[in-house]
Design a protein around this motif. Structure first.
Motif, PDB file in Angstrom:
ATOM      1  N   THR A 299     -10.264  -1.995  12.546  1.00 51.60           N
ATOM      2  CA  THR A 299     -10.468  -3.163  13.390  1.00 51.60           C
ATOM      3  C   THR A 299     -11.313  -4.168  12.624  1.00 51.60           C
ATOM      4  OG1 THR A 299     -10.400  -1.785  15.359  1.00 51.60           O
ATOM      5  CG2 THR A 299     -11.344  -3.978  15.597  1.00 51.60           C
TER       6      THR A 299
ATOM      7  N   ILE B 133     -13.121  -7.906  12.874  1.00 55.00           N
ATOM      8  CA  ILE B 133     -13.573  -8.948  13.788  1.00 55.00           C
ATOM      9  C   ILE B 133     -13.571 -10.270  13.043  1.00 55.00           C
ATOM     10  CG2 ILE B 133     -15.482  -9.773  15.193  1.00 55.00           C
ATOM     11  CD1 ILE B 133     -16.248  -6.818  15.573  1.00 55.00           C
TER      12      ILE B 133
ATOM     13  N   VAL C 216     -15.075 -16.789  15.143  1.00 62.49           N
ATOM     14  CA  VAL C 216     -14.464 -17.983  15.716  1.00 62.49           C
ATOM     15  C   VAL C 216     -15.384 -19.155  15.413  1.00 62.49           C
ATOM     16  CG1 VAL C 216     -13.694 -19.076  17.847  1.00 62.49           C
ATOM     17  CG2 VAL C 216     -13.388 -16.625  17.533  1.00 62.49           C
TER      18      VAL C 216
ATOM     19  N   ARG D 211      -8.281 -22.914  23.048  1.00 60.99           N
ATOM     20  CA  ARG D 211      -7.764 -21.562  23.319  1.00 60.99           C
ATOM     21  C   ARG D 211      -6.576 -21.243  22.417  1.00 60.99           C
ATOM     22  NH1 ARG D 211      -8.764 -19.537  29.150  1.00 60.99           N
ATOM     23  NH2 ARG D 211      -7.094 -18.163  28.520  1.00 60.99           N
TER      24      ARG D 211
ATOM     25  N   VAL E  57      -7.990 -20.411  19.024  1.00 59.87           N
ATOM     26  CA  VAL E  57      -8.582 -19.068  19.000  1.00 59.87           C
ATOM     27  C   VAL E  57      -7.475 -18.018  18.965  1.00 59.87           C
ATOM     28  CG1 VAL E  57      -9.914 -17.404  20.344  1.00 59.87           C
ATOM     29  CG2 VAL E  57     -10.745 -19.735  20.087  1.00 59.87           C
ATOM     30  N   ARG E  58      -6.412 -18.209  19.731  1.00 52.71           N
ATOM     31  CA  ARG E  58      -5.293 -17.271  19.730  1.00 52.71           C
ATOM     32  C   ARG E  58      -4.642 -17.219  18.351  1.00 52.71           C
ATOM     33  NH1 ARG E  58      -1.944 -18.405  24.303  1.00 52.71           N
ATOM     34  NH2 ARG E  58      -3.359 -17.065  25.437  1.00 52.71           N
TER      35      ARG E  58
ATOM     36  N   SER F 172      -6.503 -14.901  16.132  1.00 53.67           N
ATOM     37  CA  SER F 172      -6.434 -13.494  16.516  1.00 53.67           C
ATOM     38  C   SER F 172      -5.445 -12.765  15.624  1.00 53.67           C
ATOM     39  CB  SER F 172      -6.001 -13.390  17.977  1.00 53.67           C
ATOM     40  OG  SER F 172      -5.893 -12.032  18.331  1.00 53.67           O
ATOM     41  N   GLY F 173      -5.897 -11.651  15.068  1.00 51.72           N
ATOM     42  CA  GLY F 173      -5.034 -10.848  14.217  1.00 51.72           C
ATOM     43  C   GLY F 173      -4.991 -11.290  12.770  1.00 51.72           C
ATOM     44  N   THR F 174      -5.755 -12.289  12.385  1.00 47.98           N
ATOM     45  CA  THR F 174      -5.782 -12.721  10.994  1.00 47.98           C
ATOM     46  C   THR F 174      -6.869 -11.957  10.255  1.00 47.98           C
ATOM     47  OG1 THR F 174      -7.313 -14.532  11.487  1.00 47.98           O
ATOM     48  CG2 THR F 174      -4.971 -15.035  11.574  1.00 47.98           C
TER      49      THR F 174
END
Length: 93
Positions: A39, A41, A44, A80, A83-84, A87-89
């Protein structure tokens, strides 16, 4: 003092000699691939999480307040989406 240090070293060596291997000698174990989930993190950027001002005003300025709130909502939705997209980068060191 020297005798004490020798006694401590001897006690440590004796303790190391009592270990037994998990596998008996001469037994060959086939390696098995293991999948590990990692995982990461991703930070942002602060400009995407800053609070937005809430437009307020008297009833006579209702159309102006509604327009200002609409613009704030558009900015919030754009933040938003940004931010999405993060995610996952992969995280940058």
């Amino acid at each position: 003092m020297r005798a004490f240090l020798m006694l401590v070293a001897l006690a440590l060596l004796v303790g190391c000699g009592n270990t037994r291997p998990d596998v008996p000698r001469g037994v060959i174990i086939k390696p098995v691939a293991v999948e590990v989930t990692r995982t990461v993190i991703v930070n942002v950027p602060a400009n995407l999480t800053d609070p937005l001002p809430i437009a307020e005003g008297p009833l006579s300025m209702c159309p102006d307040v509604a327009a200002a709130r609409r613009e704030a909502l558009k900015k919030a939705n754009a933040d938003r989406r940004a931010v999405r997209a993060l995610s996952g980068t992969e995280a940058k060191p």
